[in-house]
Design an enzyme around this catalytic site. Structure first.
Site, PDB file in Angstrom:
ATOM      1  N   GLY A  41     -24.164   3.146  -1.840  1.00 55.92           N
ATOM      2  CA  GLY A  41     -24.334   2.258  -2.937  1.00 55.92           C
ATOM      3  C   GLY A  41     -24.298   2.537  -4.315  1.00 55.92           C
ATOM      4  N   ASP A 100     -28.326   3.600  -6.145  1.00 54.93           N
ATOM      5  CA  ASP A 100     -28.448   2.313  -6.758  1.00 54.93           C
ATOM      6  C   ASP A 100     -29.602   1.664  -6.969  1.00 54.93           C
ATOM      7  OD1 ASP A 100     -28.908   2.399  -4.092  1.00 54.93           O
ATOM      8  OD2 ASP A 100     -27.147   0.903  -3.563  1.00 54.93           O
ATOM      9  N   ASP A 103     -36.377   1.117  -3.725  1.00 51.53           N
ATOM     10  CA  ASP A 103     -37.044  -0.229  -2.941  1.00 51.53           C
ATOM     11  C   ASP A 103     -38.309   0.263  -2.442  1.00 51.53           C
ATOM     12  OD1 ASP A 103     -37.689  -2.824  -2.004  1.00 51.53           O
ATOM     13  OD2 ASP A 103     -36.246  -2.472  -0.353  1.00 51.53           O
ATOM     14  N   THR A 104     -38.391   0.470  -1.083  1.00 57.26           N
ATOM     15  CA  THR A 104     -39.540   1.325  -0.625  1.00 57.26           C
ATOM     16  C   THR A 104     -39.686   2.671  -1.097  1.00 57.26           C
ATOM     17  OG1 THR A 104     -38.631   2.229   1.422  1.00 57.26           O
ATOM     18  CG2 THR A 104     -39.231  -0.192   1.702  1.00 57.26           C
ATOM     19  N   GLY A 105     -38.854   3.445  -1.537  1.00 63.34           N
ATOM     20  CA  GLY A 105     -38.733   4.863  -2.093  1.00 63.34           C
ATOM     21  C   GLY A 105     -38.630   5.669  -0.807  1.00 63.34           C
ATOM     22  N   THR A 107     -35.872   6.252   1.014  1.00 65.04           N
ATOM     23  CA  THR A 107     -34.610   7.127   0.882  1.00 65.04           C
ATOM     24  C   THR A 107     -34.779   8.074  -0.063  1.00 65.04           C
ATOM     25  OG1 THR A 107     -33.498   4.999   1.512  1.00 65.04           O
ATOM     26  CG2 THR A 107     -32.020   6.695   0.484  1.00 65.04           C
ATOM     27  N   LEU A 108     -35.006   7.909  -1.180  1.00 69.98           N
ATOM     28  CA  LEU A 108     -35.177   8.903  -2.142  1.00 69.98           C
ATOM     29  C   LEU A 108     -36.389   9.918  -1.738  1.00 69.98           C
ATOM     30  CD1 LEU A 108     -34.865   6.945  -5.839  1.00 69.98           C
ATOM     31  CD2 LEU A 108     -33.186   8.522  -4.528  1.00 69.98           C
ATOM     32  N   LYS A 131     -37.278  -1.583  -7.701  1.00 64.97           N
ATOM     33  CA  LYS A 131     -37.782  -2.525  -7.458  1.00 64.97           C
ATOM     34  C   LYS A 131     -39.336  -2.410  -6.819  1.00 64.97           C
ATOM     35  CE  LYS A 131     -34.982  -5.077  -4.135  1.00 64.97           C
ATOM     36  NZ  LYS A 131     -34.703  -5.502  -2.599  1.00 64.97           N
TER      37      LYS A 131
HETATM   38  P1  5GP Z   1     -35.610   2.254   0.108  1.00 62.58           P
HETATM   39  O1  5GP Z   1     -35.346   3.471   0.914  1.00 62.58           O
HETATM   40  O2  5GP Z   1     -35.946   2.819  -1.432  1.00 62.58           O
HETATM   41  O3  5GP Z   1     -36.373   1.185   0.673  1.00 62.58           O
HETATM   42  O4  5GP Z   1     -34.029   1.654   0.105  1.00 62.58           O
HETATM   43  C1  5GP Z   1     -33.107   2.254  -0.787  1.00 62.58           C
HETATM   44  C2  5GP Z   1     -31.754   1.588  -0.054  1.00 62.58           C
HETATM   45  O5  5GP Z   1     -31.835   0.496   0.561  1.00 62.58           O
HETATM   46  C3  5GP Z   1     -30.963   1.784  -1.520  1.00 62.58           C
HETATM   47  O6  5GP Z   1     -30.274   3.013  -1.891  1.00 62.58           O
HETATM   48  C4  5GP Z   1     -29.967   0.461  -1.145  1.00 62.58           C
HETATM   49  O7  5GP Z   1     -28.915   0.947  -0.258  1.00 62.58           O
HETATM   50  C5  5GP Z   1     -31.090  -0.085  -0.292  1.00 62.58           C
HETATM   51  N1  5GP Z   1     -31.462  -1.475  -0.863  1.00 62.58           N
HETATM   52  C6  5GP Z   1     -32.757  -1.614  -1.078  1.00 62.58           C
HETATM   53  N2  5GP Z   1     -32.866  -2.674  -1.950  1.00 62.58           N
HETATM   54  C7  5GP Z   1     -31.877  -3.513  -1.653  1.00 62.58           C
HETATM   55  C8  5GP Z   1     -31.281  -4.700  -2.382  1.00 62.58           C
HETATM   56  O8  5GP Z   1     -31.886  -5.536  -2.827  1.00 62.58           O
HETATM   57  N3  5GP Z   1     -29.913  -4.927  -2.068  1.00 62.58           N
HETATM   58  C9  5GP Z   1     -29.148  -4.034  -1.532  1.00 62.58           C
HETATM   59  N4  5GP Z   1     -27.807  -4.382  -1.412  1.00 62.58           N
HETATM   60  N5  5GP Z   1     -29.577  -2.956  -1.114  1.00 62.58           N
HETATM   61  C10 5GP Z   1     -31.024  -2.499  -1.356  1.00 62.58           C
HETATM   62 MG    MG Z   2     -28.465   3.197  -1.252  1.00 66.15          MG
END
Ligand code: 5GP
Ligand code: MG
Length: 175
Positions: A41, A100, A103-105, A107-108, A131
């Site tokens: 991403g 990129d 979202d939930t956090g 991944t980071l 987000k």
């Molecule tokens: P997290 O682990 O914070 O929930 O999500 C992180 C990853 O989910 C981001 O690096 C991204 O690749 C994907 N992601 C989260 N929200 C979105 C979104 O609204 N659109 C897209 N395309 N990918 C998302």
């Molecule tokens: Mg990503």
């Protein structure tokens, strides 16, 4: 299908990325930085960000890690898989992790834990989009481009089932 709804235009993206580069260059002044982009991403964001960092007296190493947080759709699988590791060591180095969107956090949080175990001198994190509505895991983010609504967004590197990454703008996926 409804028409694509542009959330952040190409121009706004470029302006904001320049501002982020200014802030990063000021904070990291005085030495080398290892930029760690999370694939897939972040590839467009990293490409623009490092070019905006050029000429700011900040020697860069640019490297990538591949992680997968999603299956084929719009919902996170809840697991974060490390598919490809860095090709450089980061012990004692100053690291800027770039993704990129947070979202939930999860991944980071996971990637920051992996990198911290390698004992970098500094670890800071930069995301294009935040987000906050869906945050579930604790992760520290030092630089944010834009706050995102609680919608599935695409473009500027972000995909929907592998597509739309090449859009030069960020849009909300039509329902
Ligand atoms: P997290 O682990 O914070 O929930 O999500 C992180 C990853 O989910 C981001 O690096 C991204 O690749 C994907 N992601 C989260 N929200 C979105 C979104 O609204 N659109 C897209 N395309 N990918 C998302
Ligand atoms: Mg990503």
């Amino acid at each position: 299908m409804r028409a694509t709804q542009i959330l952040i235009s190409d121009r706004r993206l470029q302006r904001r990325v320049r501002r982020l580069a200014e802030a990063i260059a000021a904070d990291f002044a005085g030495g080398e930085v290892v930029v760690v982009g999370l694939l897939n991403g972040s590839f467009v964001f990293v490409a623009d960000l490092v070019r905006q960092l050029h000429g700011r007296r900040l020697p860069l190493i640019v490297d990538f890690m591949t992680v997968a947080s999603y299956g084929a759709g719009r919902r996170p699988s809840g697991r974060v898989r490390l598919l490809r590791d860095l090709s450089v060591g980061i012990r004692g180095r100053r690291v800027l992790l770039v993704d990129d969107i947070v979202d939930t956090g999860r991944t980071l949080q996971r990637v920051q834990a992996v990198l911290r175990r390698r004992q970098p001198a500094v670890l800071k994190t930069c995301v294009l989009l935040d987000k906050p509505a869906r945050r579930a895991a604790d992760c520290r983010v030092d630089y944010v481009g834009f706050t995102s609504p609680d919608e599935f967004v695409t473009g500027y590197g972000l995909d929907y089932a592998g597509r739309c990454r090449e859009q030069p703008f960020v849009s909300v996926l039509p329902q």
